[in-house]
Design a protein around this motif. Structure first.
Motif, PDB file in Angstrom:
ATOM      1  N   GLU A 142      39.438  59.614  36.995  1.00 46.86           N
ATOM      2  CA  GLU A 142      38.155  59.078  36.529  1.00 46.86           C
ATOM      3  C   GLU A 142      37.793  59.586  35.135  1.00 46.86           C
ATOM      4  O   GLU A 142      37.047  58.935  34.408  1.00 46.86           O
ATOM      5  CB  GLU A 142      37.052  59.423  37.538  1.00 46.86           C
ATOM      6  CG  GLU A 142      37.249  58.721  38.875  1.00 46.86           C
ATOM      7  CD  GLU A 142      36.080  58.926  39.827  1.00 46.86           C
ATOM      8  OE1 GLU A 142      35.170  59.736  39.501  1.00 46.86           O
ATOM      9  OE2 GLU A 142      36.062  58.288  40.895  1.00 46.86           O
ATOM     10  N   LYS A 143      38.347  60.716  34.745  1.00 47.15           N
ATOM     11  CA  LYS A 143      38.113  61.242  33.398  1.00 47.15           C
ATOM     12  C   LYS A 143      39.143  60.733  32.393  1.00 47.15           C
ATOM     13  O   LYS A 143      39.075  61.076  31.213  1.00 47.15           O
ATOM     14  CB  LYS A 143      38.137  62.778  33.428  1.00 47.15           C
ATOM     15  CG  LYS A 143      36.946  63.394  34.151  1.00 47.15           C
ATOM     16  CD  LYS A 143      37.044  64.911  34.132  1.00 47.15           C
ATOM     17  CE  LYS A 143      35.836  65.556  34.790  1.00 47.15           C
ATOM     18  NZ  LYS A 143      35.946  67.039  34.799  1.00 47.15           N
ATOM     19  N   GLY A 144      40.109  59.933  32.881  1.00 47.76           N
ATOM     20  CA  GLY A 144      41.144  59.431  31.983  1.00 47.76           C
ATOM     21  C   GLY A 144      42.156  60.475  31.605  1.00 47.76           C
ATOM     22  O   GLY A 144      42.810  60.384  30.556  1.00 47.76           O
ATOM     23  N   ARG A 167      35.563  54.982  38.633  1.00 47.04           N
ATOM     24  CA  ARG A 167      34.363  55.718  39.028  1.00 47.04           C
ATOM     25  C   ARG A 167      33.233  54.756  39.415  1.00 47.04           C
ATOM     26  O   ARG A 167      32.566  54.946  40.433  1.00 47.04           O
ATOM     27  CB  ARG A 167      33.917  56.631  37.885  1.00 47.04           C
ATOM     28  CG  ARG A 167      32.683  57.484  38.254  1.00 47.04           C
ATOM     29  CD  ARG A 167      32.262  58.398  37.112  1.00 47.04           C
ATOM     30  NE  ARG A 167      31.856  57.645  35.928  1.00 47.04           N
ATOM     31  CZ  ARG A 167      32.588  57.521  34.822  1.00 47.04           C
ATOM     32  NH1 ARG A 167      33.785  58.107  34.740  1.00 47.04           N
ATOM     33  NH2 ARG A 167      32.165  56.826  33.791  1.00 47.04           N
ATOM     34  N   THR A 168      33.048  53.707  38.614  1.00 48.33           N
ATOM     35  CA  THR A 168      31.982  52.741  38.898  1.00 48.33           C
ATOM     36  C   THR A 168      32.227  52.040  40.233  1.00 48.33           C
ATOM     37  O   THR A 168      31.303  51.881  41.045  1.00 48.33           O
ATOM     38  CB  THR A 168      31.899  51.704  37.766  1.00 48.33           C
ATOM     39  OG1 THR A 168      31.599  52.381  36.542  1.00 48.33           O
ATOM     40  CG2 THR A 168      30.817  50.669  38.053  1.00 48.33           C
ATOM     41  N   GLN A 202      40.909  56.231  29.816  1.00 48.37           N
ATOM     42  CA  GLN A 202      39.482  56.535  29.947  1.00 48.37           C
ATOM     43  C   GLN A 202      38.695  55.315  30.410  1.00 48.37           C
ATOM     44  O   GLN A 202      37.791  55.424  31.247  1.00 48.37           O
ATOM     45  CB  GLN A 202      38.938  57.063  28.625  1.00 48.37           C
ATOM     46  CG  GLN A 202      39.452  58.461  28.270  1.00 48.37           C
ATOM     47  CD  GLN A 202      39.057  58.902  26.876  1.00 48.37           C
ATOM     48  OE1 GLN A 202      38.335  58.196  26.183  1.00 48.37           O
ATOM     49  NE2 GLN A 202      39.540  60.073  26.462  1.00 48.37           N
ATOM     50  N   ARG A 203      39.070  54.134  29.881  1.00 49.97           N
ATOM     51  CA  ARG A 203      38.369  52.932  30.290  1.00 49.97           C
ATOM     52  C   ARG A 203      38.637  52.596  31.758  1.00 49.97           C
ATOM     53  O   ARG A 203      37.721  52.242  32.507  1.00 49.97           O
ATOM     54  CB  ARG A 203      38.783  51.769  29.389  1.00 49.97           C
ATOM     55  CG  ARG A 203      38.230  51.882  27.971  1.00 49.97           C
ATOM     56  CD  ARG A 203      38.955  50.973  27.005  1.00 49.97           C
ATOM     57  NE  ARG A 203      38.823  49.569  27.373  1.00 49.97           N
ATOM     58  CZ  ARG A 203      39.499  48.578  26.791  1.00 49.97           C
ATOM     59  NH1 ARG A 203      40.352  48.866  25.811  1.00 49.97           N
ATOM     60  NH2 ARG A 203      39.336  47.339  27.174  1.00 49.97           N
ATOM     61  N   GLY A 228      39.567  54.775  34.008  1.00 52.29           N
ATOM     62  CA  GLY A 228      38.904  55.820  34.785  1.00 52.29           C
ATOM     63  C   GLY A 228      37.440  55.520  35.010  1.00 52.29           C
ATOM     64  O   GLY A 228      36.905  55.731  36.112  1.00 52.29           O
ATOM     65  N   GLY A 229      36.766  54.995  33.977  1.00 50.49           N
ATOM     66  CA  GLY A 229      35.369  54.628  34.131  1.00 50.49           C
ATOM     67  C   GLY A 229      35.182  53.503  35.135  1.00 50.49           C
ATOM     68  O   GLY A 229      34.226  53.506  35.929  1.00 50.49           O
ATOM     69  N   LEU A 230      36.098  52.533  35.127  1.00 50.36           N
ATOM     70  CA  LEU A 230      36.025  51.435  36.091  1.00 50.36           C
ATOM     71  C   LEU A 230      36.242  51.936  37.517  1.00 50.36           C
ATOM     72  O   LEU A 230      35.580  51.480  38.459  1.00 50.36           O
ATOM     73  CB  LEU A 230      37.074  50.374  35.738  1.00 50.36           C
ATOM     74  CG  LEU A 230      36.822  49.574  34.447  1.00 50.36           C
ATOM     75  CD1 LEU A 230      38.051  48.754  34.089  1.00 50.36           C
ATOM     76  CD2 LEU A 230      35.606  48.669  34.606  1.00 50.36           C
TER      77      LEU A 230
END
Length: 509
Positions: A42-44, A14-15, A7-8, A10-12
């Protein structure tokens, strides 16, 4: 990876994607995957290998995680092994990129079967995605579906991707039918010295395209109503020049005659594709093409490009240099007959099956079995000629073959300014290669190959030649920064491993 880490990361991802102004679809096209897969990343919700994280980092020009962006890819080769079994030739890289560009000629959907998933294709896909073309991989990632928008957003073109491939030049012919003015970045690709674009511009000028090259870009303007007043005579029998002229003629309202055209394999594939769009072409396989254009093309098209004769030559050279018995399946024999005739004269032991058709129904294929052979140097020098001569891209493979043969071979790579110089890198692996001038090398064989560590030459075919020599050298060799190989070959290391090689992919962390 744990769910929390996924998840982390994936967030990176997406950013970083949003920071670059890319959509999920554009990132998917760059990675050769689906938009839904990017969404899961991106959703992990999808496991990620270090390799995939590194590829995402390259596509977004961003360090996704400090331990995950691993820099250039390298190959570690445990050489001195014989190859065995059978391997299929994949579809043509050069045909694939031309067909991606040609997909802009129709406002309908284009489906390309068994597309080569290589960096060169990904770069063109990034360019197409940035101007609004929707790309979707289907059939477990083997086929590619392209849907153009009603209006292309040419101002949003991904310049970084365009600059990394010379194939972007082939957008000139299609785009002149879609916009009155547009801009393309200077073309990149292999470092092969100065390669003029003037033959392209001279041919397209007769359709009304005027190009000014300033500030790192080609600024194109189309004058309506201009038509070739007589047959177009190409000033060089180049493959991409012929393809650009073909794509300009395909939607020209009239009959265009193109003389001194290349009849090479990728040009024939483009002709077969254009015929499925309803464009009548006479003279396919010859140096004079007569094109009956259609000013409006709106149909869907489903096409399967033929196999790559240069990849087939690569695999043949791998068998020769490792003294192996290997069956190479789906070889486009029409485009390797001269090379095989030369190798027969050198003593190559091989046989071939009866011919059968490629998926496009037109190209002739055979299965070729190569056996260990005692080769002697050819009497005459090796040099390229336009089809049906020795293919320009196959000349470097004769260097590693000549190094395994008894006697002295002269190779004259007269087309490119720098490529022959890169062949001298074979000396690092024990070969006796003398550079006579920027275009000619003298190779004395046979070679007692030795393992070495070296940086990949910046040109595709010499880079693969170095890898093949490492397969023959006993011990462990390292070939660093192999991006250029990934530009033109799909999973080459993995596929060579499937027939007995021992190649490990790694990155510096």
């Amino acid at each position: 990876m744990s769910d929390d880490y996924l998840q982390r990361i994936g967030g990176l991802i997406r950013t970083a994607r949003e920071h670059k102004g890319k959509t999920q679809g554009q990132l998917a096209a760059a990675l050769g995957t689906s938009q839904s897969a990017v969404n899961r990343m991106e959703k992990g919700q999808q496991n990620l290998t270090l390799e995939m994280v590194a590829r995402i980092g390259e596509a977004l020009d961003s360090e996704i995680v400090s331990i995950g962006y691993a820099g250039p890819m390298h190959l570690r080769v445990d050489g001195g092994r014989q190859l065995s079994g059978a391997i299929d030739v994949r579809t043509s890289k050069n045909a694939g990129v031309a067909l991606l560009c040609a997909s802009l000629l129709t406002t309908g959907r284009t489906t390309l079967r068994q597309v080569a998933r290589i960096e060169e294709v990904y770069r063109i896909l990034e360019v197409l995605a940035s101007i609004g073309v929707k790309a979707r991989w289907t059939n477990d990632g083997r086929d590619l579906e392209l849907t153009p928008p009603a209006r292309l957003d040419l101002d949003s073109m991904d310049e970084a991707a365009a600059k990394r491939t010379r194939s972007v030049l082939m957008l000139l012919g299609p785009l002149m039918h879609r916009a009155e003015q547009f801009r393309l970045p200077y073309a990149g690709g292999c470092d092969l010295g100065t390669r003029t674009v003037q033959p392209h511009l001279a041919a397209l000028r007769q359709f009304g395209l005027e190009v000014a090259a300033t500030d790192g870009s080609y600024h194109a303007r189309v004058e309506a109503g201009v038509s070739p007043g007589r047959p177009i005579v190409l000033t060089e029998r180049g493959d991409t020049v012929t393809e650009n002229a073909l794509m300009a003629a395909a939607r020209h309202d009239g009959v265009t005659v193109i003389r001194n055209a290349s009849p090479n394999y990728m040009v024939q594939d483009l002709c077969f594709f254009l015929e499925q769009l309803g464009v009548k072409i006479e003279g396919i396989g010859t140096t004079t093409l007569t094109v009956h254009g259609r000013p409006d093309i709106t149909c869907d098209v489903d096409y399967a490009p033929a196999e790559d004769p240069v990849e087939a030559m690569s695999l043949l050279a791998a068998a020769v240099v490792t003294s192996s018995e290997l069956t190479i399946r789906r070889v486009p024999i029409e485009f390797l007959e001269i090379e095989l005739a030369v190798l027969e004269g050198m003593g190559l032991d091989h046989d071939r099956t009866p011919e059968y058709p490629a998926r496009n129904g037109r190209t002739r294929l055979v299965d070729l079995t190569v056996r260990p052979s005692k080769l002697t140097a050819p009497i005459d020098r090796i040099h390229p000629m336009p089809f049906p001569g020795i293919n320009i891209d196959n000349v470097p493979f004769f260097a590693v073959i000549a190094a395994a043969a008894h006697g002295t071979t002269q190779i004259n790579d007269w087309v490119y300014d720098n490529r022959a110089i890169y062949l001298t890198d074979l000396t690092r692996l024990g070969a006796d290669v003398t550079l006579l001038d920027p275009h000619r090398v003298l190779i004395q064989g046979p070679t007692r190959w030795r393992a070495a560590e070296t940086v990949c030459p910046p040109a595709l075919r010499p880079a693969v030649v170095m890898l093949l020599a490492m397969l023959a050298a006993e011990g462990t060799s390292v070939l660093r920064n192999v991006y250029v190989i990934n530009r033109g070959y799909e999973d080459l290391a993995e596929r060579l491993n499937s027939i007995g090689a021992s190649i490990e992919t790694f990155r510096d962390i």
